[in-house]
Design a protein around this motif. Structure first.
Motif, PDB file in Angstrom:
ATOM      1  N   ASN B  87      59.004  26.989  -2.408  1.00 29.57           N
ATOM      2  CA  ASN B  87      59.004  27.377  -3.374  1.00 29.57           C
ATOM      3  C   ASN B  87      57.595  28.019  -3.540  1.00 29.57           C
ATOM      4  O   ASN B  87      56.648  27.356  -3.925  1.00 29.57           O
ATOM      5  CB  ASN B  87      59.331  26.725  -4.472  1.00 29.57           C
ATOM      6  N   VAL B  88      57.195  29.385  -3.036  1.00 25.84           N
ATOM      7  CA  VAL B  88      55.801  29.683  -2.899  1.00 25.84           C
ATOM      8  C   VAL B  88      55.327  30.953  -3.952  1.00 25.84           C
ATOM      9  O   VAL B  88      54.737  31.722  -3.738  1.00 25.84           O
ATOM     10  CB  VAL B  88      55.557  30.391  -1.428  1.00 25.84           C
ATOM     11  N   GLN B  89      56.105  30.774  -5.174  1.00 23.97           N
ATOM     12  CA  GLN B  89      55.776  31.783  -6.280  1.00 23.97           C
ATOM     13  C   GLN B  89      54.285  31.466  -6.645  1.00 23.97           C
ATOM     14  O   GLN B  89      53.706  30.442  -6.713  1.00 23.97           O
ATOM     15  CB  GLN B  89      56.573  31.437  -7.435  1.00 23.97           C
ATOM     16  N   ILE B  91      52.375  31.487  -9.352  1.00 21.49           N
ATOM     17  CA  ILE B  91      52.378  30.711 -10.548  1.00 21.49           C
ATOM     18  C   ILE B  91      52.343  29.364 -10.231  1.00 21.49           C
ATOM     19  O   ILE B  91      51.516  28.763 -10.562  1.00 21.49           O
ATOM     20  CB  ILE B  91      53.278  31.044 -11.833  1.00 21.49           C
ATOM     21  N   LEU B  92      53.152  28.941  -9.332  1.00 22.77           N
ATOM     22  CA  LEU B  92      53.350  27.429  -8.869  1.00 22.77           C
ATOM     23  C   LEU B  92      52.333  27.245  -7.956  1.00 22.77           C
ATOM     24  O   LEU B  92      51.483  26.157  -8.136  1.00 22.77           O
ATOM     25  CB  LEU B  92      54.637  27.452  -8.088  1.00 22.77           C
ATOM     26  N   ARG B  95      49.160  26.394 -10.010  1.00 25.36           N
ATOM     27  CA  ARG B  95      49.127  25.341 -10.674  1.00 25.36           C
ATOM     28  C   ARG B  95      48.879  24.047  -9.917  1.00 25.36           C
ATOM     29  O   ARG B  95      48.159  23.136 -10.241  1.00 25.36           O
ATOM     30  CB  ARG B  95      50.798  25.012 -11.195  1.00 25.36           C
TER      31      ARG B  95
END
Lengths: 208, 123
Positions: B87-89, B91-92, B95
């Motif tokens: 999961n390389v969005q 926003i993540l 964080r």
């Protein structure tokens, strides 16, 4: 339930490859809707045609929209991305926003759904091909509507034998809006054998 | 020749754990490697043992990497922690980076794992 079509090890490998593909798809989706896309933990099941019918009948008792895309290479089959109609309408509304006419699922909505599904399915194909070091081409996506059984029956007719189904359940959702999609690969037993050979060749690289 | 280190691999995917273990044990045969298939096992491991390197997954059946990272950091302040995720969005990633962890995009390969390990070795 795995029906012994795939060993637990091969199921785990395929699950992780789909997980990576869906992660990439989520990145593209989040850029399209400008929001974080939440992903559930994926769960892969390898099923007989009858088993898949039972599974889908249990979870979708409302009409669905399915985007279908053929893939071909070292192994082949049809990939399908199922959405409930509510989910697909919500997803499309988030993507095209005010451009969506206030009518039932029209041509523009169908095109948008095909496009976003194309991105998701190709992220899955792309990951399988990249990691397994093989080549997979994909066809043009098309939409099928109706109940799951009728859509699956058509697949059976097209493949000419009882197909096997690799079904990935994974929910992706936008804040406050649950949009659920389910990816299924529908393949002949011969093609599944070829996929298993590729998975085993790959796994053997990391066997201790 | 580097001193023997301890590595913890936290990932619900058996494949990912297998790749990580293979790469580490091939390149650093004297290192100890432990593995955890979910967040609860990871927290149990970090409560009882000190690690030099911890690879952390994000999407797991019982929790997320983002949720347990602060607990792991407080119990293992000496550890170099890398988040290996599909999961390389953006926003993540932001964080995780705000918490001081570096993200690596799956699929794993030898280059990424060695980069993670060598980053810390070079400090």
């Amino acid at each position: 339930m795995n029906d012994q079509i795939l060993s637990d090890e091969n199921c785990d490998t395929l699950n992780e490859l789909f997980n990576i593909g869906m992660g990439r798809a989520a990145k593209s989706l989040s850029e399209m809707v400008n929001e974080e896309v939440l992903l559930s933990v994926p769960s892969l099941q390898a099923l007989s045609y009858q088993g898949a019918l039972k599974l889908f009948d249990g979870i979708a008792d409302e009409p669905i929209n399915a985007v279908e895309q053929y893939f071909d290479g070292q192994f082949n089959g049809n990939a399908m991305l199922f959405y409930t109609q509510r989910s697909s309408q919500e997803l499309v509304r988030r993507i095209i926003g005010d451009l969506a006419p206030n009518e039932n699922f029209g041509e523009m909505e169908q095109e948008a759904l095909k496009e976003v599904s194309n991105i998701i399915l190709n992220a899955c194909f792309g990951c399988l091909a990249e990691v397994l070091n093989c080549e997979l081409q994909s066809g043009v996506p098309s939409i099928a509507n109706g109940d799951v059984s009728s859509i699956f029956r058509k697949q059976r007719d097209n493949l000419g034998e009882a197909p096997l189904v690799l079904s990935l359940s994974m929910t992706f959702s936008l804040p406050n809006k649950s949009i659920e999609g389910q990816v299924s690969l529908i393949m002949t037993s011969e093609s599944i054998k070829k996929l298993v050979r590729e998975l085993e060749r790959f796994s053997s690289l990391y066997a201790m | 020749m580097s001193a023997a280190k301890k590595v913890l691999v936290v990932d619900d995917s058996r494949l990912t754990r297998m790749i990580f273990i293979k790469v580490i044990s091939t390149n650093f045969p004297s290192w100890d490697i432990a593995q955890a298939a979910d967040g609860a096992s990871a927290l149990a491991a970090v409560e009882h043992e000190k690690f030099d390197f911890i690879s952390l997954d994000h999407n797991m059946p019982d929790t997320t990497g983002l949720e347990i990272l602060p607990q792991i950091q407080s119990l293992q302040p000496q550890a170099h922690i890398g988040v290996f995720t599909a999961n390389v969005q953006q926003i993540l990633i932001e964080r995780f980076e705000a918490l001081g962890a570096t993200c690596y995009q799956k699929p794993l390969d030898e280059r990424k794992i060695l980069q993670f390990v060598n980053e810390e070795q070079l400090v």
